[in-house]
Write an enzyme that holds these catalytic residues in place. Structure first.
Site, PDB file in Angstrom:
ATOM      1  CG  ASP A 270      -1.931   1.059   1.281  1.00 61.43           C
ATOM      2  OD1 ASP A 270      -1.793   2.037   0.523  1.00 61.43           O
ATOM      3  OD2 ASP A 270      -2.880   0.931   2.078  1.00 61.43           O
ATOM      4  CG  LEU A 271       2.584   3.138  -3.675  1.00 59.99           C
ATOM      5  CD1 LEU A 271       4.024   3.573  -3.422  1.00 59.99           C
ATOM      6  CD2 LEU A 271       2.510   1.618  -3.736  1.00 59.99           C
TER       7      LEU A 271
ATOM      8  CE1 TYR B 133      -4.364   9.622  -6.730  1.00 60.95           C
ATOM      9  CE2 TYR B 133      -5.794  11.480  -6.239  1.00 60.95           C
ATOM     10  CZ  TYR B 133      -5.590  10.260  -6.831  1.00 60.95           C
ATOM     11  OH  TYR B 133      -6.612   9.696  -7.538  1.00 60.95           O
TER      12      TYR B 133
ATOM     13  NE  ARG C 221      -2.153  11.224   5.958  1.00 61.59           N
ATOM     14  CZ  ARG C 221      -2.425  10.065   5.367  1.00 61.59           C
ATOM     15  NH1 ARG C 221      -2.508   8.965   6.091  1.00 61.59           N
ATOM     16  NH2 ARG C 221      -2.601  10.011   4.067  1.00 61.59           N
TER      17      ARG C 221
ATOM     18  CG  ASP D 189      -3.348   3.734  -3.144  1.00 58.95           C
ATOM     19  OD1 ASP D 189      -4.313   3.087  -3.567  1.00 58.95           O
ATOM     20  OD2 ASP D 189      -3.357   4.333  -2.061  1.00 58.95           O
ATOM     21  CD  GLU D 190      -5.191  -0.636  -0.850  1.00 57.75           C
ATOM     22  OE1 GLU D 190      -5.629  -1.799  -0.914  1.00 57.75           O
ATOM     23  OE2 GLU D 190      -5.646   0.232  -0.102  1.00 57.75           O
TER      24      GLU D 190
END
Length: 543
Positions: free
Chosen positions: A13-14, A18, A50, A105-106
DNA sequence: ATGGGTCCT
DNA sequence: AGGACCC
Protein backbone atom coordinates in the site's frame (compact mmCIF):
# COMPACT_ATOMS: atom_id res chain seq x y z
CA UNK A 1 -1.35 -33.93 4.39
CA UNK A 2 -1.51 -30.78 2.30
CA UNK A 3 -0.45 -27.55 3.94
CA UNK A 4 -3.27 -25.68 5.62
CA UNK A 5 -1.77 -22.32 4.70
CA UNK A 6 0.01 -23.02 1.43
CA UNK A 7 0.27 -19.49 0.08
CA UNK A 8 2.19 -16.38 1.02
CA UNK A 9 0.50 -13.13 0.03
CA UNK A 10 2.00 -9.65 0.27
CA UNK A 11 -0.16 -6.56 0.17
CA UNK A 12 1.63 -3.33 -0.75
CA UNK A 13 0.00 0.00 0.00
CA UNK A 14 1.73 3.16 -1.19
CA UNK A 15 1.82 5.79 1.52
CA UNK A 16 -0.48 8.78 0.85
CA UNK A 17 -0.16 8.10 -2.84
CA UNK A 18 -1.07 11.37 -4.57
CA UNK A 19 0.95 13.38 -2.06
CA UNK A 20 3.91 11.06 -2.52
CA UNK A 21 3.83 11.43 -6.28
CA UNK A 22 4.07 15.20 -5.78
CA UNK A 23 6.89 14.83 -3.27
CA UNK A 24 8.89 12.51 -5.51
CA UNK A 25 8.47 14.96 -8.37
CA UNK A 26 9.40 17.91 -6.18
CA UNK A 27 11.55 16.86 -3.18
CA UNK A 28 11.34 20.36 -1.69
CA UNK A 29 7.88 19.36 -0.53
CA UNK A 30 9.07 16.36 1.37
CA UNK A 31 9.16 17.65 4.92
CA UNK A 32 6.52 20.32 4.56
CA UNK A 33 2.81 19.80 5.12
CA UNK A 34 1.27 19.02 1.74
CA UNK A 35 -2.33 18.53 0.72
CA UNK A 36 -3.81 17.42 -2.60
CA UNK A 37 -6.90 19.29 -3.68
CA UNK A 38 -9.76 18.19 -5.89
CA UNK A 39 -12.70 20.59 -6.02
CA UNK A 40 -13.24 21.84 -2.47
CA UNK A 41 -11.63 18.88 -0.80
CA UNK A 42 -8.19 17.88 0.38
CA UNK A 43 -8.42 14.32 -0.88
CA UNK A 44 -5.15 13.23 0.68
CA UNK A 45 -2.17 14.73 2.45
CA UNK A 46 1.32 13.74 3.52
CA UNK A 47 2.32 12.77 7.05
CA UNK A 48 3.68 16.18 8.12
CA UNK A 49 0.23 17.56 7.27
CA UNK A 50 -1.46 14.79 9.24
CA UNK A 51 0.68 15.66 12.25
CA UNK A 52 -0.87 19.14 12.09
CA UNK A 53 -4.40 17.78 12.04
CA UNK A 54 -5.08 17.72 8.31
CA UNK A 55 -6.81 14.54 7.19
CA UNK A 56 -8.18 12.89 4.10
CA UNK A 57 -11.34 14.32 2.56
CA UNK A 58 -11.13 17.48 4.63
CA UNK A 59 -13.00 20.46 3.26
CA UNK A 60 -10.69 23.16 2.05
CA UNK A 61 -12.38 25.82 4.18
CA UNK A 62 -11.32 23.94 7.34
CA UNK A 63 -7.65 24.08 6.37
CA UNK A 64 -6.71 27.64 7.54
CA UNK A 65 -7.72 26.82 11.12
CA UNK A 66 -5.68 23.65 11.49
CA UNK A 67 -2.76 24.28 9.15
CA UNK A 68 -2.58 27.74 7.57
CA UNK A 69 0.78 26.98 5.94
CA UNK A 70 -0.43 23.83 4.21
CA UNK A 71 1.03 23.62 0.74
CA UNK A 72 -1.72 22.69 -1.66
CA UNK A 73 -1.29 20.99 -5.00
CA UNK A 74 -4.07 20.54 -7.50
CA UNK A 75 -4.84 16.85 -7.93
CA UNK A 76 -7.63 17.09 -10.47
CA UNK A 77 -5.43 15.87 -13.32
CA UNK A 78 -4.80 12.22 -12.60
CA UNK A 79 -2.37 11.67 -15.45
CA UNK A 80 0.82 11.69 -13.42
CA UNK A 81 -0.74 9.52 -10.72
CA UNK A 82 -1.79 6.99 -13.32
CA UNK A 83 1.69 7.00 -14.79
CA UNK A 84 3.31 6.57 -11.39
CA UNK A 85 0.95 3.70 -10.64
CA UNK A 86 1.91 2.03 -13.93
CA UNK A 87 5.60 2.39 -13.17
CA UNK A 88 5.11 0.86 -9.75
CA UNK A 89 3.06 -1.97 -11.23
CA UNK A 90 5.82 -2.68 -13.75
CA UNK A 91 8.45 -2.61 -11.05
CA UNK A 92 6.53 -5.08 -8.91
CA UNK A 93 6.05 -7.34 -11.91
CA UNK A 94 9.82 -7.53 -12.07
CA UNK A 95 9.64 -9.45 -8.79
CA UNK A 96 6.74 -11.71 -9.70
CA UNK A 97 4.20 -11.72 -12.52
CA UNK A 98 1.46 -12.40 -10.00
CA UNK A 99 0.61 -8.80 -9.18
CA UNK A 100 -2.96 -7.55 -8.82
CA UNK A 101 -3.64 -3.83 -8.59
CA UNK A 102 -6.47 -2.36 -6.50
CA UNK A 103 -7.13 1.27 -7.24
CA UNK A 104 -3.97 3.18 -8.07
CA UNK A 105 -1.97 2.59 -4.93
CA UNK A 106 -2.53 -0.95 -3.66
CA UNK A 107 -1.06 -4.19 -4.94
CA UNK A 108 -1.43 -7.85 -4.01
CA UNK A 109 1.53 -10.09 -4.75
CA UNK A 110 1.39 -13.85 -4.54
CA UNK A 111 4.97 -14.63 -3.50
CA UNK A 112 4.38 -18.34 -2.81
CA UNK A 113 6.74 -19.37 -5.60
CA UNK A 114 9.39 -16.87 -4.57
CA UNK A 115 9.26 -18.25 -1.05
CA UNK A 116 9.59 -21.82 -2.32
CA UNK A 117 12.55 -20.91 -4.53
CA UNK A 118 14.30 -19.26 -1.67
CA UNK A 119 13.68 -22.13 0.70
CA UNK A 120 14.98 -24.64 -1.86
CA UNK A 121 18.22 -22.76 -1.96
CA UNK A 122 18.54 -23.45 1.78
CA UNK A 123 18.28 -19.76 2.46
CA UNK A 124 16.10 -20.20 5.48
CA UNK A 125 15.74 -17.09 7.54
CA UNK A 126 16.16 -17.21 11.28
CA UNK A 127 13.79 -14.36 12.06
CA UNK A 128 11.16 -12.06 10.68
CA UNK A 129 11.87 -8.61 9.44
CA UNK A 130 9.45 -5.82 10.27
CA UNK A 131 6.56 -6.15 12.68
CA UNK A 132 4.88 -9.37 13.59
CA UNK A 133 1.41 -9.31 15.06
CA UNK A 134 1.31 -11.13 18.36
CA UNK A 135 -2.08 -10.32 19.72
CA UNK A 136 -3.55 -7.43 21.64
CA UNK A 137 -1.75 -7.90 24.93
CA UNK A 138 1.69 -8.44 23.45
CA UNK A 139 1.42 -5.51 21.07
CA UNK A 140 3.49 -5.16 17.98
CA UNK A 141 7.19 -5.71 18.27
CA UNK A 142 9.89 -4.47 15.98
CA UNK A 143 11.74 -7.73 15.42
CA UNK A 144 15.14 -6.21 14.79
CA UNK A 145 15.14 -4.70 18.26
CA UNK A 146 14.36 -7.95 20.00
CA UNK A 147 17.11 -10.01 21.53
CA UNK A 148 15.67 -13.48 21.32
CA UNK A 149 16.22 -16.82 19.70
CA UNK A 150 14.46 -17.40 16.42
CA UNK A 151 11.36 -18.90 18.05
CA UNK A 152 10.44 -16.69 21.00
CA UNK A 153 9.57 -18.98 23.88
CA UNK A 154 6.72 -16.89 25.22
CA UNK A 155 4.66 -17.41 22.07
CA UNK A 156 6.12 -20.62 20.73
CA UNK A 157 3.01 -22.62 21.50
CA UNK A 158 0.61 -20.24 19.90
CA UNK A 159 2.22 -19.63 16.55
CA UNK A 160 3.67 -22.98 15.79
CA UNK A 161 1.47 -24.07 12.94
CA UNK A 162 2.71 -27.45 11.75
CA UNK A 163 1.99 -26.78 8.08
CA UNK A 164 5.24 -24.92 7.55
CA UNK A 165 3.65 -21.50 7.12
CA UNK A 166 5.73 -20.09 9.95
CA UNK A 167 8.92 -20.49 7.92
CA UNK A 168 7.22 -19.39 4.72
CA UNK A 169 5.91 -16.21 6.30
CA UNK A 170 9.33 -15.53 7.74
CA UNK A 171 10.81 -15.78 4.27
CA UNK A 172 7.86 -13.77 2.95
CA UNK A 173 8.63 -10.95 5.35
CA UNK A 174 12.14 -10.69 3.93
CA UNK A 175 10.82 -10.73 0.38
CA UNK A 176 8.37 -7.95 1.24
CA UNK A 177 11.19 -5.93 2.78
CA UNK A 178 13.37 -6.36 -0.30
CA UNK A 179 10.51 -5.34 -2.57
CA UNK A 180 9.84 -2.23 -0.52
CA UNK A 181 13.50 -1.32 -0.44
CA UNK A 182 13.88 -1.73 -4.19
CA UNK A 183 10.75 0.28 -4.79
CA UNK A 184 12.26 3.10 -2.80
CA UNK A 185 15.70 2.84 -4.33
CA UNK A 186 14.56 2.67 -7.95
CA UNK A 187 11.44 4.85 -7.99
CA UNK A 188 11.61 6.73 -4.71
CA UNK A 189 8.30 5.51 -3.29
CA UNK A 190 7.69 4.29 0.23
CA UNK A 191 4.99 1.77 0.95
CA UNK A 192 3.49 -0.17 3.81
CA UNK A 193 3.03 -3.91 3.50
CA UNK A 194 1.09 -6.73 5.07
CA UNK A 195 2.24 -10.34 4.83
CA UNK A 196 0.03 -13.33 5.52
CA UNK A 197 -1.54 -16.45 4.04
CA UNK A 198 -4.49 -14.78 2.30
CA UNK A 199 -5.38 -11.53 0.55
CA UNK A 200 -7.79 -10.09 3.08
CA UNK A 201 -5.63 -10.73 6.08
CA UNK A 202 -2.52 -9.44 4.32
CA UNK A 203 -4.38 -6.23 3.52
CA UNK A 204 -5.68 -5.77 7.05
CA UNK A 205 -2.26 -6.54 8.52
CA UNK A 206 -0.55 -3.85 6.49
CA UNK A 207 -2.84 -1.22 7.99
CA UNK A 208 -1.53 -1.92 11.49
CA UNK A 209 1.73 -0.05 11.01
CA UNK A 210 2.04 2.88 8.61
CA UNK A 211 3.75 4.60 6.93
CA UNK A 212 6.75 2.83 5.44
CA UNK A 213 6.52 -0.25 7.66
CA UNK A 214 5.35 -3.81 7.34
CA UNK A 215 3.50 -6.34 9.46
CA UNK A 216 3.31 -10.11 9.21
CA UNK A 217 0.24 -11.93 10.49
CA UNK A 218 0.63 -15.54 11.59
CA UNK A 219 -2.40 -17.81 11.14
CA UNK A 220 -2.63 -18.56 14.87
CA UNK A 221 -3.47 -14.92 15.54
CA UNK A 222 -5.97 -14.36 12.74
CA UNK A 223 -9.10 -15.38 14.65
CA UNK A 224 -8.20 -13.22 17.62
CA UNK A 225 -7.30 -10.29 15.44
CA UNK A 226 -10.55 -10.41 13.49
CA UNK A 227 -12.89 -11.08 16.41
CA UNK A 228 -13.36 -7.51 17.73
CA UNK A 229 -13.32 -5.78 14.32
CA UNK A 230 -16.41 -4.04 12.98
CA UNK A 231 -17.79 -5.95 10.00
CA UNK A 232 -17.40 -2.79 7.94
CA UNK A 233 -13.62 -3.32 8.15
CA UNK A 234 -13.85 -6.51 6.11
CA UNK A 235 -13.01 -5.85 2.48
CA UNK A 236 -16.21 -6.56 0.56
CA UNK A 237 -18.49 -5.47 3.40
CA UNK A 238 -19.29 -1.93 2.39
CA UNK A 239 -21.86 0.67 3.34
CA UNK A 240 -24.92 -1.19 2.18
CA UNK A 241 -24.00 -4.64 3.48
CA UNK A 242 -22.94 -3.32 6.87
CA UNK A 243 -26.29 -1.48 7.18
CA UNK A 244 -28.15 -4.69 6.38
CA UNK A 245 -26.10 -6.51 8.99
CA UNK A 246 -26.66 -3.74 11.54
CA UNK A 247 -30.40 -4.15 11.08
CA UNK A 248 -29.90 -7.74 12.24
CA UNK A 249 -27.95 -6.50 15.23
CA UNK A 250 -24.60 -7.54 13.78
CA UNK A 251 -21.76 -5.09 14.06
CA UNK A 252 -18.66 -7.10 14.86
CA UNK A 253 -16.94 -10.11 13.35
CA UNK A 254 -17.71 -12.13 16.46
CA UNK A 255 -21.42 -11.47 16.01
CA UNK A 256 -21.07 -12.33 12.35
CA UNK A 257 -19.55 -15.69 13.24
CA UNK A 258 -22.62 -16.53 15.31
CA UNK A 259 -25.01 -15.99 12.42
CA UNK A 260 -25.69 -19.08 10.35
CA UNK A 261 -24.50 -19.05 6.79
CA UNK A 262 -28.09 -19.59 5.64
CA UNK A 263 -29.37 -16.51 7.44
CA UNK A 264 -26.44 -14.45 6.26
CA UNK A 265 -27.02 -15.45 2.65
CA UNK A 266 -30.69 -14.63 3.01
CA UNK A 267 -29.82 -11.17 4.29
CA UNK A 268 -27.08 -10.11 1.88
CA UNK A 269 -27.13 -12.59 -1.00
CA UNK A 270 -25.22 -15.75 -1.81
CA UNK A 271 -22.07 -14.21 -3.22
CA UNK A 272 -21.34 -11.70 -0.47
CA UNK A 273 -22.92 -13.81 2.25
CA UNK A 274 -20.90 -16.89 1.48
CA UNK A 275 -17.70 -14.94 1.30
CA UNK A 276 -18.34 -12.90 4.44
CA UNK A 277 -19.07 -16.01 6.44
CA UNK A 278 -15.75 -17.53 5.40
CA UNK A 279 -13.85 -14.28 5.94
CA UNK A 280 -15.23 -13.96 9.47
CA UNK A 281 -13.27 -17.11 10.28
CA UNK A 282 -10.21 -15.93 8.37
CA UNK A 283 -10.89 -18.38 5.55
CA UNK A 284 -9.91 -16.71 2.30
CA UNK A 285 -9.02 -18.73 -0.77
CA UNK A 286 -9.40 -15.91 -3.29
CA UNK A 287 -6.55 -15.74 -5.77
CA UNK A 288 -4.27 -12.93 -6.78
CA UNK A 289 -5.48 -12.22 -10.31
CA UNK A 290 -2.70 -10.64 -12.33
CA UNK A 291 -3.71 -7.19 -13.53
CA UNK A 292 -3.41 -6.80 -17.27
CA UNK A 293 -4.87 -3.54 -18.61
CA UNK A 294 -7.84 -1.44 -17.71
CA UNK A 295 -11.07 -2.89 -19.05
CA UNK A 296 -12.56 0.55 -19.31
CA UNK A 297 -11.42 4.14 -19.26
CA UNK A 298 -13.45 7.06 -18.08
CA UNK A 299 -13.19 10.73 -17.33
CA UNK A 300 -15.65 12.63 -15.25
CA UNK A 301 -16.40 15.99 -13.79
CA UNK A 302 -18.67 16.93 -10.95
CA UNK A 303 -20.10 20.37 -10.35
CA UNK A 304 -22.79 22.28 -8.52
CA UNK A 305 -25.12 22.77 -11.40
CA UNK A 306 -25.60 22.17 -15.10
CA UNK A 307 -29.10 22.90 -16.35
CA UNK A 308 -28.72 23.90 -20.01
CA UNK A 309 -28.18 21.77 -23.09
CA UNK A 310 -25.32 23.87 -24.37
CA UNK A 311 -23.60 23.55 -21.03
CA UNK A 312 -23.99 19.77 -21.25
CA UNK A 313 -22.39 19.73 -24.71
CA UNK A 314 -19.60 21.96 -23.50
CA UNK A 315 -18.83 19.82 -20.48
CA UNK A 316 -19.05 16.61 -22.46
CA UNK A 317 -16.49 17.95 -24.89
CA UNK A 318 -14.07 19.03 -22.19
CA UNK A 319 -14.30 15.57 -20.62
CA UNK A 320 -14.07 13.81 -23.95
CA UNK A 321 -10.82 15.35 -25.14
CA UNK A 322 -8.52 14.00 -22.44
CA UNK A 323 -10.32 10.65 -22.72
CA UNK A 324 -9.65 10.46 -26.45
CA UNK A 325 -6.05 11.36 -25.76
CA UNK A 326 -5.81 8.42 -23.38
CA UNK A 327 -7.40 6.13 -25.95
CA UNK A 328 -4.76 7.25 -28.47
CA UNK A 329 -1.92 6.62 -26.03
CA UNK A 330 -3.22 3.19 -25.24
CA UNK A 331 -3.62 2.38 -28.93
CA UNK A 332 -0.01 3.39 -29.58
CA UNK A 333 1.13 1.12 -26.80
CA UNK A 334 -1.19 -1.87 -27.08
CA UNK A 335 -2.92 -1.60 -30.46
CA UNK A 336 -6.43 -1.98 -29.14
CA UNK A 337 -9.48 0.23 -29.40
CA UNK A 338 -12.77 0.41 -27.49
CA UNK A 339 -16.11 -0.44 -29.07
CA UNK A 340 -18.42 0.87 -26.36
CA UNK A 341 -19.14 4.48 -25.53
CA UNK A 342 -21.07 5.34 -22.38
CA UNK A 343 -22.51 8.49 -20.85
CA UNK A 344 -23.32 8.62 -17.14
CA UNK A 345 -25.04 11.50 -15.39
CA UNK A 346 -26.19 12.36 -11.92
CA UNK A 347 -29.39 14.35 -12.12
CA UNK A 348 -30.74 15.92 -8.92
CA UNK A 349 -34.18 16.48 -10.43
CA UNK A 350 -34.58 12.78 -11.25
CA UNK A 351 -33.80 11.72 -7.73
CA UNK A 352 -35.19 14.51 -5.62
CA UNK A 353 -35.98 13.39 -2.10
CA UNK A 354 -36.85 9.95 -3.35
CA UNK A 355 -35.90 6.72 -1.67
CA UNK A 356 -32.96 6.67 -4.03
CA UNK A 357 -31.11 9.33 -2.15
CA UNK A 358 -29.79 7.89 1.06
CA UNK A 359 -28.34 9.62 4.03
CA UNK A 360 -24.83 8.72 5.00
CA UNK A 361 -24.60 8.20 8.74
CA UNK A 362 -21.19 9.78 9.13
CA UNK A 363 -21.49 12.97 7.18
CA UNK A 364 -25.15 13.27 6.31
CA UNK A 365 -24.04 13.40 2.70
CA UNK A 366 -26.30 12.42 -0.18
CA UNK A 367 -25.71 9.56 -2.52
CA UNK A 368 -27.59 10.32 -5.65
CA UNK A 369 -27.97 7.55 -8.13
CA UNK A 370 -26.21 7.75 -11.42
CA UNK A 371 -27.91 6.73 -14.61
CA UNK A 372 -26.17 5.74 -17.80
CA UNK A 373 -26.72 4.82 -21.42
CA UNK A 374 -24.22 3.16 -23.68
CA UNK A 375 -23.88 2.42 -27.37
CA UNK A 376 -21.78 0.13 -29.53
CA UNK A 377 -19.45 1.76 -31.97
CA UNK A 378 -17.65 0.16 -34.91
CA UNK A 379 -14.16 -1.09 -34.41
CA UNK A 380 -11.91 1.54 -35.89
CA UNK A 381 -14.05 4.46 -34.84
CA UNK A 382 -11.50 5.51 -32.24
CA UNK A 383 -8.53 5.13 -34.56
CA UNK A 384 -6.31 8.21 -34.21
CA UNK A 385 -6.67 8.90 -37.91
CA UNK A 386 -10.42 9.31 -37.65
CA UNK A 387 -10.25 13.09 -37.61
CA UNK A 388 -13.97 13.39 -37.01
CA UNK A 389 -14.13 11.18 -33.95
CA UNK A 390 -14.51 14.11 -31.63
CA UNK A 391 -17.53 15.33 -33.53
CA UNK A 392 -19.04 11.87 -33.84
CA UNK A 393 -18.50 11.25 -30.15
CA UNK A 394 -20.25 14.43 -29.07
CA UNK A 395 -23.05 13.50 -31.44
CA UNK A 396 -23.37 10.02 -29.95
CA UNK A 397 -23.10 11.30 -26.41
CA UNK A 398 -25.79 13.93 -26.90
CA UNK A 399 -28.06 11.22 -28.27
CA UNK A 400 -27.37 9.14 -25.18
CA UNK A 401 -28.13 12.18 -23.07
CA UNK A 402 -31.50 12.62 -24.75
CA UNK A 403 -32.27 8.98 -24.03
CA UNK A 404 -32.07 9.83 -20.34
CA UNK A 405 -33.65 13.29 -20.52
CA UNK A 406 -36.13 12.56 -23.29
CA UNK A 407 -38.67 15.39 -23.22
CA UNK A 408 -37.80 18.41 -25.19
CA UNK A 409 -38.49 20.89 -22.44
CA UNK A 410 -37.67 18.62 -19.56
CA UNK A 411 -35.76 20.39 -16.87
CA UNK A 412 -32.65 18.78 -15.44
CA UNK A 413 -30.04 19.63 -12.88
CA UNK A 414 -26.87 17.65 -13.49
CA UNK A 415 -24.17 17.45 -10.84
CA UNK A 416 -21.91 14.97 -12.62
CA UNK A 417 -21.04 13.85 -16.13
CA UNK A 418 -18.93 10.79 -16.88
CA UNK A 419 -17.84 9.58 -20.30
CA UNK A 420 -16.47 6.06 -20.54
CA UNK A 421 -15.13 3.77 -23.24
CA UNK A 422 -15.00 0.01 -22.82
CA UNK A 423 -14.76 -3.36 -24.54
CA UNK A 424 -11.27 -2.93 -25.92
CA UNK A 425 -10.31 -5.15 -28.82
CA UNK A 426 -7.13 -5.54 -30.79
CA UNK A 427 -7.17 -3.52 -33.97
CA UNK A 428 -4.49 -3.90 -36.65
CA UNK A 429 -1.02 -3.46 -35.23
CA UNK A 430 -0.08 -0.99 -32.55
CA UNK A 431 -0.33 2.42 -34.13
CA UNK A 432 -0.65 0.96 -37.61
CA UNK A 433 -3.47 1.05 -40.10
CA UNK A 434 -5.65 -1.87 -41.00
CA UNK A 435 -4.08 -2.17 -44.43
CA UNK A 436 -6.37 -4.67 -46.08
CA UNK A 437 -9.35 -2.33 -46.26
CA UNK A 438 -7.79 1.04 -45.82
CA UNK A 439 -8.61 2.65 -42.56
CA UNK A 440 -10.87 5.24 -44.11
CA UNK A 441 -13.57 2.71 -44.84
CA UNK A 442 -14.11 2.33 -41.14
CA UNK A 443 -15.24 5.81 -40.45
CA UNK A 444 -15.12 8.31 -43.26
CA UNK A 445 -18.53 9.18 -44.54
CA UNK A 446 -19.71 11.48 -47.21
CA UNK A 447 -21.58 14.39 -45.71
CA UNK A 448 -25.25 13.55 -45.46
CA UNK A 449 -27.85 16.24 -45.59
CA UNK A 450 -30.11 16.07 -42.60
CA UNK A 451 -33.75 16.88 -42.96
CA UNK A 452 -35.65 18.10 -39.92
CA UNK A 453 -38.81 16.17 -39.24
CA UNK A 454 -41.93 18.04 -40.28
CA UNK A 455 -43.13 19.50 -36.98
CA UNK A 456 -39.70 20.58 -35.79
CA UNK A 457 -38.56 24.08 -36.29
CA UNK A 458 -35.25 24.44 -37.99
CA UNK A 459 -32.88 25.43 -35.23
CA UNK A 460 -31.61 28.93 -35.49
CA UNK A 461 -29.05 29.03 -32.71
CA UNK A 462 -25.91 27.00 -32.41
CA UNK A 463 -27.05 25.21 -29.28
CA UNK A 464 -30.52 24.55 -30.51
CA UNK A 465 -28.73 22.87 -33.35
CA UNK A 466 -26.89 20.61 -30.95
CA UNK A 467 -30.16 19.65 -29.36
CA UNK A 468 -31.49 19.10 -32.83
CA UNK A 469 -29.01 16.26 -33.27
CA UNK A 470 -31.41 13.87 -31.63
CA UNK A 471 -33.96 14.32 -34.38
CA UNK A 472 -31.63 13.58 -37.25
CA UNK A 473 -31.62 9.82 -36.96
CA UNK A 474 -34.25 8.97 -39.60
CA UNK A 475 -32.70 11.03 -42.31
CA UNK A 476 -29.43 9.17 -42.07
CA UNK A 477 -30.75 5.63 -41.84
CA UNK A 478 -30.45 4.83 -45.55
CA UNK A 479 -26.75 5.51 -45.71
CA UNK A 480 -26.30 3.46 -42.55
CA UNK A 481 -27.78 0.30 -43.96
CA UNK A 482 -25.78 0.79 -47.12
CA UNK A 483 -22.55 0.64 -45.16
CA UNK A 484 -23.56 -1.86 -42.56
CA UNK A 485 -22.23 -4.83 -44.50
CA UNK A 486 -18.70 -3.69 -43.90
CA UNK A 487 -19.07 -4.25 -40.17
CA UNK A 488 -21.22 -7.35 -40.36
CA UNK A 489 -18.55 -9.79 -39.20
CA UNK A 490 -16.08 -8.03 -36.97
CA UNK A 491 -13.08 -10.06 -35.88
CA UNK A 492 -13.75 -11.61 -32.53
CA UNK A 493 -11.12 -10.96 -29.94
CA UNK A 494 -12.99 -12.65 -27.18
CA UNK A 495 -11.19 -15.93 -27.36
CA UNK A 496 -11.97 -18.36 -24.58
CA UNK A 497 -9.29 -18.40 -21.95
CA UNK A 498 -7.39 -21.60 -21.33
CA UNK A 499 -8.92 -23.50 -18.43
CA UNK A 500 -7.51 -22.40 -15.08
CA UNK A 501 -6.00 -25.09 -12.94
CA UNK A 502 -7.72 -25.44 -9.65
CA UNK A 503 -5.96 -27.03 -6.74
CA UNK A 504 -8.14 -28.91 -4.31
CA UNK A 505 -9.47 -26.83 -1.46
CA UNK A 506 -9.33 -23.63 -3.45
CA UNK A 507 -12.41 -21.92 -4.72
CA UNK A 508 -13.24 -22.72 -8.32
CA UNK A 509 -12.92 -19.77 -10.68
CA UNK A 510 -16.18 -18.19 -11.72
CA UNK A 511 -17.37 -19.26 -15.14
CA UNK A 512 -16.83 -16.54 -17.66
CA UNK A 513 -19.95 -14.88 -18.94
CA UNK A 514 -20.51 -15.14 -22.66
CA UNK A 515 -20.12 -11.94 -24.52
CA UNK A 516 -23.17 -11.35 -26.68
CA UNK A 517 -22.43 -11.43 -30.40
CA UNK A 518 -21.42 -8.04 -31.56
CA UNK A 519 -23.52 -6.01 -33.91
CA UNK A 520 -21.66 -2.78 -34.45
CA UNK A 521 -23.66 0.30 -35.21
CA UNK A 522 -22.69 3.04 -37.55
CA UNK A 523 -21.99 6.38 -35.99
CA UNK A 524 -24.60 8.89 -36.93
CA UNK A 525 -23.28 11.09 -39.70
CA UNK A 526 -22.81 14.66 -38.68
CA UNK A 527 -23.55 17.51 -41.01
CA UNK A 528 -21.00 20.14 -41.85
CA UNK A 529 -23.09 22.64 -39.90
CA UNK A 530 -23.07 20.42 -36.85
CA UNK A 531 -19.33 20.02 -37.02
CA UNK A 532 -18.99 23.76 -37.30
CA UNK A 533 -21.27 24.23 -34.34
CA UNK A 534 -19.17 21.78 -32.40
CA UNK A 535 -15.97 23.56 -33.14
CA UNK A 536 -17.40 26.88 -32.16
CA UNK A 537 -18.30 25.18 -28.91
CA UNK A 538 -14.87 23.61 -28.69
CA UNK A 539 -13.18 26.95 -29.06
CA UNK A 540 -15.04 28.13 -26.00
CA UNK A 541 -13.90 25.18 -23.93
CA UNK A 542 -10.24 26.02 -24.26
CA UNK A 543 -9.96 29.75 -24.73
C1' DA B 1 -17.49 14.38 -0.97
C1' DT B 2 -13.21 13.29 -5.64
C1' DG B 3 -12.12 10.79 -9.88
C1' DG B 4 -11.37 7.02 -10.89
C1' DG B 5 -11.91 1.61 -11.20
C1' DT B 6 -13.93 -3.68 -10.41
C1' DC B 7 -17.44 -7.33 -10.40
C1' DC B 8 -22.33 -8.98 -9.53
C1' DT B 9 -27.40 -8.88 -10.18
C1' DA C 1 -28.36 -0.57 -16.63
C1' DG C 2 -27.92 -0.33 -12.01
C1' DG C 3 -25.91 -1.56 -7.62
C1' DA C 4 -22.32 -2.58 -4.63
C1' DC C 5 -17.72 -2.72 -3.81
C1' DC C 6 -12.58 -0.92 -3.85
C1' DC C 7 -9.10 3.00 -3.68
Amino acid sequence: MAAMHPRTIVHIDLDCFYAQVEMVADPKLKDKPLGIQQKNIIVTCNYPARARGVHKLMYINKVPKVCPDLIIRDGSNLKRYREASEKILDHLRGWTPEVERLGMDEFFLDVTHMVADEQEKMEKKLDFVGHVYRGETLTLIETQTRNESHVPSCTAKVHHCRCGCYQRLMTGSHIAQRIRTSLYQTLGYTASAGISVGKMIAKLSGELKKPNQQTTMLPAYIDGFLAPLRVRKIPGCGYSTSKKLASLGIETVTQLRNLSKQKLIKAVGAQIGGRLHDLAFGLDTSHVVATVREKQMSEEDSFKSCTAIDDVALRILSILRPLLERVRMRFQKHGDLPSTLRLTIRDRLSHQKTEQSKINTSGGAYFTTRTSRQTTIPLGFFHPENKKQEGYCVDHLMKLFFKMIPRKNQRFHLTLINVAVARFQAFGGAGKLGKQHGIDSFFIQSPTKTAPSSEDNIPTTRMAHLEHVKHTTDATRISQTARKRKFKTPPSFFRPRPPVQCTSGERAPQPERRQPAEQPVEPEPVTAEEIDALYITAARVTP
